[in-house]
Scaffold this motif. Structure first.
Motif, short mmCIF file in Angstrom:
data_model
loop_
_atom_site.label_atom_id
_atom_site.label_comp_id
_atom_site.label_asym_id
_atom_site.label_seq_id
_atom_site.Cartn_x
_atom_site.Cartn_y
_atom_site.Cartn_z
N ASN A 160 39.33 30.50 31.42
CA ASN A 160 38.90 31.76 31.45
C ASN A 160 39.25 32.45 32.81
OD1 ASN A 160 37.07 34.13 30.56
ND2 ASN A 160 35.71 33.64 32.26
N ILE A 161 40.41 31.98 33.48
CA ILE A 161 40.65 32.60 34.84
C ILE A 161 42.22 32.86 34.61
CG2 ILE A 161 40.86 32.35 37.33
CD1 ILE A 161 38.23 31.12 37.28
N VAL A 162 42.89 33.67 34.87
CA VAL A 162 44.17 33.99 35.14
C VAL A 162 44.37 34.57 36.44
CG1 VAL A 162 44.57 34.34 32.47
CG2 VAL A 162 43.95 36.31 34.00
N ALA A 163 45.75 34.74 37.06
CA ALA A 163 45.92 35.34 38.21
C ALA A 163 46.48 36.81 37.80
CB ALA A 163 47.06 34.59 38.75
N ALA A 164 46.05 37.85 38.54
CA ALA A 164 46.33 39.21 38.16
C ALA A 164 46.36 39.78 39.46
CB ALA A 164 45.36 39.81 37.27
N CYS A 165 47.18 40.95 39.61
CA CYS A 165 47.25 41.60 40.97
C CYS A 165 45.99 42.42 41.13
CB CYS A 165 48.57 42.51 41.12
SG CYS A 165 48.57 43.87 40.00
N TRP A 166 45.74 42.57 42.26
CA TRP A 166 44.43 43.61 42.70
C TRP A 166 44.54 44.66 42.01
CZ3 TRP A 166 43.38 48.23 44.57
CH2 TRP A 166 42.22 48.45 44.96
N SER A 167 45.64 45.55 41.68
CA SER A 167 45.47 46.75 41.11
C SER A 167 45.19 46.47 39.61
CB SER A 167 46.98 47.45 41.23
OG SER A 167 47.14 48.54 40.52
N CYS A 168 45.90 45.71 38.81
CA CYS A 168 45.37 45.64 37.39
C CYS A 168 43.94 44.96 37.22
CB CYS A 168 46.57 44.58 36.75
SG CYS A 168 48.14 45.14 36.66
N GLN A 170 52.50 48.47 27.82
CA GLN A 170 53.12 49.75 27.63
C GLN A 170 53.36 50.86 28.55
OE1 GLN A 170 50.45 51.23 24.45
NE2 GLN A 170 50.76 49.69 23.06
N ARG A 171 52.45 50.99 29.45
CA ARG A 171 52.32 51.99 30.41
C ARG A 171 53.68 51.43 31.54
NH1 ARG A 171 46.40 53.89 31.52
NH2 ARG A 171 46.35 55.04 29.63
N VAL A 172 53.71 50.13 31.77
CA VAL A 172 54.76 49.59 32.60
C VAL A 172 56.05 49.96 32.01
CG1 VAL A 172 55.90 47.60 33.53
CG2 VAL A 172 53.50 47.83 33.71
N ARG A 173 56.41 49.73 30.72
CA ARG A 173 57.58 49.79 29.95
C ARG A 173 57.93 51.55 30.09
NH1 ARG A 173 55.64 46.13 26.45
NH2 ARG A 173 54.77 47.51 25.01
N LEU A 189 46.10 43.93 28.43
CA LEU A 189 47.42 43.66 28.35
C LEU A 189 48.39 44.32 27.53
CD1 LEU A 189 49.48 41.45 29.32
CD2 LEU A 189 48.83 40.06 27.12
N ASP A 190 47.95 44.73 26.21
CA ASP A 190 48.87 45.92 25.42
C ASP A 190 49.11 47.07 26.27
OD1 ASP A 190 49.54 43.63 23.67
OD2 ASP A 190 47.95 44.58 22.28
N TYR A 207 49.36 38.51 35.44
CA TYR A 207 48.88 38.32 33.93
C TYR A 207 49.44 39.59 32.95
CZ TYR A 207 46.45 37.15 29.52
OH TYR A 207 45.97 36.93 28.39
N TYR A 208 49.08 40.61 33.76
CA TYR A 208 48.99 41.85 32.78
C TYR A 208 50.40 42.82 33.04
CZ TYR A 208 43.91 41.48 32.29
OH TYR A 208 42.87 40.80 31.73
N CYS A 209 50.74 43.00 34.32
CA CYS A 209 51.92 43.82 34.42
C CYS A 209 53.29 43.11 34.79
CB CYS A 209 51.66 44.85 35.88
SG CYS A 209 51.82 43.91 37.24
N GLY A 210 53.23 41.67 35.08
CA GLY A 210 54.29 40.79 35.07
C GLY A 210 54.99 40.86 36.63
N LEU A 211 54.30 41.87 37.40
CA LEU A 211 55.07 42.01 38.85
C LEU A 211 54.75 40.45 39.74
CD1 LEU A 211 54.67 45.60 39.89
CD2 LEU A 211 56.54 44.47 39.03
N PRO A 212 55.56 40.30 40.41
CA PRO A 212 55.46 39.44 41.40
C PRO A 212 54.03 39.62 42.40
CG PRO A 212 57.65 39.95 41.56
CD PRO A 212 56.95 40.93 40.83
N MET A 213 53.45 38.54 42.64
CA MET A 213 52.39 38.88 43.65
C MET A 213 52.53 37.79 44.87
SD MET A 213 49.17 38.32 40.69
CE MET A 213 49.82 36.77 40.18
#
Length: 130
Positions: A69-77, A99-102, A94-95, A21-27
């Motif tokens: 209230n629940i999204v899927a996020a990688c452990w790191s995020c 920004q940091r990923v970009r 999320l913003d 949900y946050y960084c957009g990477l595959p999980m």
């Protein structure tokens, strides 16, 4: 039989096309080694990409185990958000993450290299942007 939270996590994972949900990477959910081989990365690099259930409003703040209230996020995020003194609001976080990923300043360089093409032209929910 999986618990309710696991079912909501899986549902969010599928709705988000398997991306954080946050960084957009595959999980990955169940098979670290297969995920690592499929993406040509080391298991140690893939470990932080394990899918977790992220409560947008934390349970300690009254957040419920509901699909809204629940999204899927990688452990790191997920960990980085909640290890702060005060977890930022989901939209603000999320913003910040995007920004940091970009800028190449979120995940380790091999992950950003392996998944770099995914960042161009996609939002965090796996949807193409214009």
């Amino acid at each position: 039989m999986p618990n309710r939270l696991a079912l909501k996590r899986k549902s969010a994972y599928l709705a988000q096309l398997g991306r954080c949900y946050y960084c957009g990477l595959p999980m990955w959910q169940d098979d670290l080694d297969s995920f690592s081989r499929a993406h040509n990365i080391k298991p140690s690099q893939a470990k932080p990409l394990k899918c977790t259930a992220e409560h947008l409003e934390a349970r300690q703040d009254g957040g419920l185990d509901t699909a809204q209230n629940i999204v899927a996020a990688c452990w790191s995020c997920n960990q980085r958000r909640h290890k702060r003194k005060k977890a930022p609001a989901p939209d603000a976080y999320l913003d910040l993450v995007q920004q940091r990923v970009r800028k190449g300043r979120w995940h380790c360089a091999p992950l950003l290299t392996a998944f770099g093409a995914l960042f161009a032209g996609h939002d965090s929910g796996g949807e193409a942007t214009s």
